[in-house]
Design an enzyme around this catalytic site. Structure first.
Site, PDB file in Angstrom:
ATOM      1  N   ASN A  62      -2.562   5.215  -0.477  1.00  0.00           N
ATOM      2  CA  ASN A  62      -1.789   4.315   0.378  1.00  0.00           C
ATOM      3  C   ASN A  62      -1.488   3.018  -0.357  1.00  0.00           C
ATOM      4  O   ASN A  62      -2.268   2.556  -1.185  1.00  0.00           O
ATOM      5  CB  ASN A  62      -2.501   4.062   1.709  1.00  0.00           C
ATOM      6  CG  ASN A  62      -3.896   3.492   1.584  1.00  0.00           C
ATOM      7  OD1 ASN A  62      -4.659   3.852   0.696  1.00  0.00           O
ATOM      8  ND2 ASN A  62      -4.253   2.594   2.496  1.00  0.00           N
ATOM      9  N   GLU A  64      -0.216  -0.746   0.635  1.00  0.00           N
ATOM     10  CA  GLU A  64       0.097  -1.732   1.663  1.00  0.00           C
ATOM     11  C   GLU A  64       0.957  -2.860   1.091  1.00  0.00           C
ATOM     12  O   GLU A  64       1.063  -3.027  -0.133  1.00  0.00           O
ATOM     13  CB  GLU A  64      -1.185  -2.323   2.240  1.00  0.00           C
ATOM     14  CG  GLU A  64      -2.016  -1.325   2.993  1.00  0.00           C
ATOM     15  CD  GLU A  64      -3.300  -1.907   3.553  1.00  0.00           C
ATOM     16  OE1 GLU A  64      -3.960  -1.178   4.316  1.00  0.00           O
ATOM     17  OE2 GLU A  64      -3.654  -3.065   3.247  1.00  0.00           O
ATOM     18  N   GLU A  75      -0.014  10.057   2.133  1.00  0.00           N
ATOM     19  CA  GLU A  75       0.626  11.359   2.262  1.00  0.00           C
ATOM     20  C   GLU A  75       2.105  11.291   1.886  1.00  0.00           C
ATOM     21  O   GLU A  75       2.621  12.147   1.167  1.00  0.00           O
ATOM     22  CB  GLU A  75       0.492  11.894   3.698  1.00  0.00           C
ATOM     23  CG  GLU A  75      -0.938  12.167   4.117  1.00  0.00           C
ATOM     24  CD  GLU A  75      -1.617  10.989   4.804  1.00  0.00           C
ATOM     25  OE1 GLU A  75      -2.484  11.231   5.651  1.00  0.00           O
ATOM     26  OE2 GLU A  75      -1.291   9.819   4.491  1.00  0.00           O
ATOM     27  N   CYS A 112      -0.891  10.276  10.131  1.00  0.00           N
ATOM     28  CA  CYS A 112      -0.119   9.678  11.220  1.00  0.00           C
ATOM     29  C   CYS A 112       1.083  10.570  11.544  1.00  0.00           C
ATOM     30  O   CYS A 112       1.442  11.481  10.790  1.00  0.00           O
ATOM     31  CB  CYS A 112       0.321   8.264  10.846  1.00  0.00           C
ATOM     32  SG  CYS A 112       1.656   8.183   9.611  1.00  0.00           S
TER      33      CYS A 112
END
Length: 162
Positions: A62, A64, A75, A112
């Site tokens: 990930n 950010e 993902e 998510c």
């Protein structure tokens, strides 16, 4: 009125040690991917390792950004990398793990909704289901093949392909 029921199937292993060698190795590769997570705000790192049909393993984490929501989940980082660089080498298996600097994770994390929809798109694009390994480093591994196990109401409209 018609009442409908949706059931999903997945396997749960009590630890990564119960997996076959290839799946165990992929879960451990996902742990390695955590090192490149850029998560200074949430302190919640997510790592992904994807095995392609050729045997090549792609890593992602990930990313950010202070201008939320400009970041991207691990993902989608992995899938967009695959789509841009390896679209003719189908994805066979995807392992996902996470680590929090704030609390102990005691069960696998799930993707998510946005990531699940992108996974659905890439399964359709490659014409085959992806085996998913959701790995909790302190416990269980959940496995399922095909994104419909996680997102039963996929958005697809075949007429959009015309």
């Amino acid at each position: 009125m018609i009442n409908h029921e949706i059931k999903i199937n997945f396997e749960e292993y009590t630890s990564v040690e119960e997996l076959g060698q290839a799946d165990k190795e992929l879960c451990l590769e996902a742990v390695k991917a955590l090192a490149n997570s850029h998560s200074p705000y949430s302190k919640f790192r997510v790592g992904v390792a994807m095995r392609l049909q050729s045997g090549k393993i792609l890593h992602a984490s990930n990313q950010e950004n202070v201008a939320y929501p400009s970041g991207l989940c691990a993902e989608r980082v992995a899938l967009f990398n695959w789509g841009a660089n390896h679209p003719n080498d189908p994805i066979e298996t995807m392992a996902i793990t996470a680590h929090s600097d704030e609390f102990l994770l005691t069960k696998p994390i799930t993707s998510c909704g946005a990531c699940l929809q992108v996974l659905a798109e890439y399964e359709k694009k490659q014409g085959r289901a992806i085996k998913m390994l959701l790995y909790c480093q302190q416990g269980a591994v959940w496995t399922a093949t095909g994104i419909e196990s996680f997102l039963p109401f996929l958005f697809f409209e075949d007429r959009l392909n015309n």
